[in-house]
Design an enzyme around this catalytic site. Sequence first.
Site, PDB file in Angstrom:
ATOM      1  N   HIS A 168      -9.002 -23.873  15.291  1.00  0.00           N
ATOM      2  CA  HIS A 168     -10.020 -23.988  16.336  1.00  0.00           C
ATOM      3  C   HIS A 168      -9.961 -22.754  17.227  1.00  0.00           C
ATOM      4  CE1 HIS A 168     -10.494 -28.681  16.337  1.00  0.00           C
ATOM      5  NE2 HIS A 168     -11.513 -28.104  15.718  1.00  0.00           N
ATOM      6  N   ASP A 170     -10.108 -22.585  20.409  1.00  0.00           N
ATOM      7  CA  ASP A 170      -9.304 -22.752  21.627  1.00  0.00           C
ATOM      8  C   ASP A 170      -7.797 -22.711  21.368  1.00  0.00           C
ATOM      9  OD1 ASP A 170      -8.804 -25.237  20.508  1.00  0.00           O
ATOM     10  OD2 ASP A 170      -9.622 -26.404  22.175  1.00  0.00           O
ATOM     11  N   CYS A 264      -6.636 -28.699  24.228  1.00  0.00           N
ATOM     12  CA  CYS A 264      -7.120 -29.702  23.274  1.00  0.00           C
ATOM     13  C   CYS A 264      -7.193 -31.102  23.896  1.00  0.00           C
ATOM     14  CB  CYS A 264      -6.210 -29.749  22.054  1.00  0.00           C
ATOM     15  SG  CYS A 264      -6.338 -28.321  20.972  1.00  0.00           S
ATOM     16  N   ASP A 603      -4.953  28.528 -10.448  1.00  0.00           N
ATOM     17  CA  ASP A 603      -4.581  29.924 -10.692  1.00  0.00           C
ATOM     18  C   ASP A 603      -5.658  30.574 -11.549  1.00  0.00           C
ATOM     19  OD1 ASP A 603      -2.083  29.892  -9.372  1.00  0.00           O
ATOM     20  OD2 ASP A 603      -1.173  28.870 -11.082  1.00  0.00           O
ATOM     21  N   LEU A 637      -8.376  12.274 -10.000  1.00  0.00           N
ATOM     22  CA  LEU A 637      -9.562  12.711  -9.276  1.00  0.00           C
ATOM     23  C   LEU A 637     -10.772  12.818 -10.184  1.00  0.00           C
ATOM     24  CD1 LEU A 637      -8.060  15.373  -6.854  1.00  0.00           C
ATOM     25  CD2 LEU A 637      -8.656  13.008  -6.383  1.00  0.00           C
ATOM     26  N   ASP A 656      -3.617   5.761 -17.841  1.00  0.00           N
ATOM     27  CA  ASP A 656      -2.771   6.507 -16.901  1.00  0.00           C
ATOM     28  C   ASP A 656      -1.460   5.764 -16.728  1.00  0.00           C
ATOM     29  OD1 ASP A 656      -1.788   7.847 -14.347  1.00  0.00           O
ATOM     30  OD2 ASP A 656      -3.733   8.827 -14.590  1.00  0.00           O
TER      31      ASP A 656
END
Length: 703
Positions: A168, A170, A264, A603, A637, A656
């Site tokens: 609830h 509250d 309550c 590279d 990626l 993978d």
Amino acid sequence: MNDSIRFLMCAPDHYDVDYVINPWMEGNIHKSSRDRSVEQWYQLHDIIKENAVVDLVTPQKGWPDMVFTANAGLILGNTVVLSRFYHKERQGEEPYFKEWFLNQGFIVHELPKDLPFEGAGDALLDREGRYLWAGYGFRSELDSHPLLAKWLDIEVLSLRLTDERFYHLDTCFCPLTGGYLLYYPPAFDSYSNRLIEMRVPPEKRITVAEADAVNFACNAVNINQTIIMNKVSESLKSLLTEVGFNVIETLLSEFLKAGGAAKCLTLRVTEPIIPDRYAVVQVESRTIRMEGHLLDSGLINQALDLIVEGGGSFKVLNFNLGEQRQSTSLAEVKVSAPSHEVMEEIMSQLIDIGALVPTEDVEDAKLESVEQDGVAPDDFYVSTIYPTEVRVKGQWIRVQNQRMDGAIAITETDGKIQAKCKVLRDVKIGEKVVVDVIGIRSIRKTESREKRNKEEFSFMSAGVSSERRVELIVEQVAWELRQVRDRGGKIVVTAGPVVIHTGGSEHLAHLIRQGYVQALLGGNAIAVHDIEQSLMGTSLGVDMKQGVAVHGGHRHHLKTINTIRRCGSIAKAVETGILKKGVMYECVKNNVPFCLAGSIRDDGPLPDTQMDLIKAQEEYTELLKGADMVLMLSTMLHSIGVGNMTPAGVKMVCVDINPAVVTKLSDRGSVESVGVVTDVGLFLSLLVAQLEQLTSPYSVAKA
């Protein structure tokens, strides 16, 4: 005592824990002490009576939770919205509370019997009287909130509860005098926490730690500057004292066994009306329609889960179950969300799985003009991998170039309307882009279990496979590769340098030579290491046969790059006889197009490497057109990039050793995708061996 503030309470004459309808009740059935509960209730009663007026409702035998009067209803002025209890164990309380309200002269509003709402347990007025906080998720339905706004003529702010201990509102949320708020943020979803932070300034937000939350510190009674609660830590008590509150602790351990405390056990029945209040509610509702083998495919469960997990709620308006196994089912579901923002997110996911808007409710898609090249309007619809149609000027238009994470651009030339998926950088001034989720539908066919089981190759029911025998998966992949090749289909491979390092080069070269690859996508590295192995027998300076580093081997990859640059291209290195084997050699010799997408770490690079990222993406997209199957071999990626560019219907195998990579690809949601967690070199060697055992005819067309 303040005579203008009144509370309703119910003596614990029949209180006990007789059943379990919340986590606090588990293990506590009939373990509450009657003497202690009576003593604790009267202590609370007397404290409140010193500060306000207490009215009593007569307790009724057989309804032990009547003691929790906060759930009787919600009161504002002389109007009360009677509770509709979620659990049958409390539904018998409703007529007794209704009788009490009518006898006191309240105007009573009653919700439909199938619309749960549990009164001031799930609806709390801001103590400044500005708006009503309303909870949903466990006991109260979101669809009750528009009625609360209408009947009480007040703005309603919807908060979704996500922790079943705080079932609830509250139990974890307590508006206080002066605009302060005592609450436990982890009990709410992220949208609700944002909403709270937007409405309550930081200096007014008092967050409680879990230790205080589970002692129901938020389940407190606030009377002006007095706060009455079960138990509180010294740190929280000091904080409340610093901002001007007088904290009174009164032990309510017997009622915690049933999941309740001070708040309550009370219902404030004198809530003043603020003159300038007005009815506002952000809740949106829409109806969706789903048709097909909804149970066999699991789509109906998936749809309902998406709604709830997305922060919404649902009501099944109609469900016609197919009478026979080959029959299709039809479902109509009302979807509600606490805001337009949340509704858009939920609807976009429902559209992805084939949900449609009923014909009578269909509207044209919302379009907004592009005002700057490369920039879509705010709230543009984000495309998915699934075939999509948009409704423009009353007609459904199929979206071209379907891909993930794009915008849908609409153009009209000589009365002909076109819809295309475009990456953001490609949208142009003069085009219109689809915004919102109205007038969009995804075309997905749901097949019966029987039809799916007849398919010889079921792609392992998609998902990520790490525990299944690799040999079995390879057998299925080999079968599909042969089928695609023999019917003249297109297979695209995206591969990383790990293919070379693990000894997979000769196997991938074999696949190219035998016509199993129609395009190769990768980076500068796979080509460099493949050519290094072909020219020098090493990969990153490691002897591929002996598995040891060779003297001076660290220079090999740079020497390789230099050699190819001297030739001018990989193709020229093949033509001049310098490059005589390997993956790149086979691509050149067998006229298999390839694209090497460069990166900042490269590279050289090789003269064939496309260092313009945008051009590389465009080349990838072009080579992926018409693909029937994609093999993704150990390149995170590039695999993810390819996955985003590829529409549904293209079968994918992602191999993978890293489970995170294959999980990312399977999360696209395509049923044609499977992830295999294994060594890529092993996978390729087994794949080639399995293909050689297959006997379907094939002849390689020579150029």
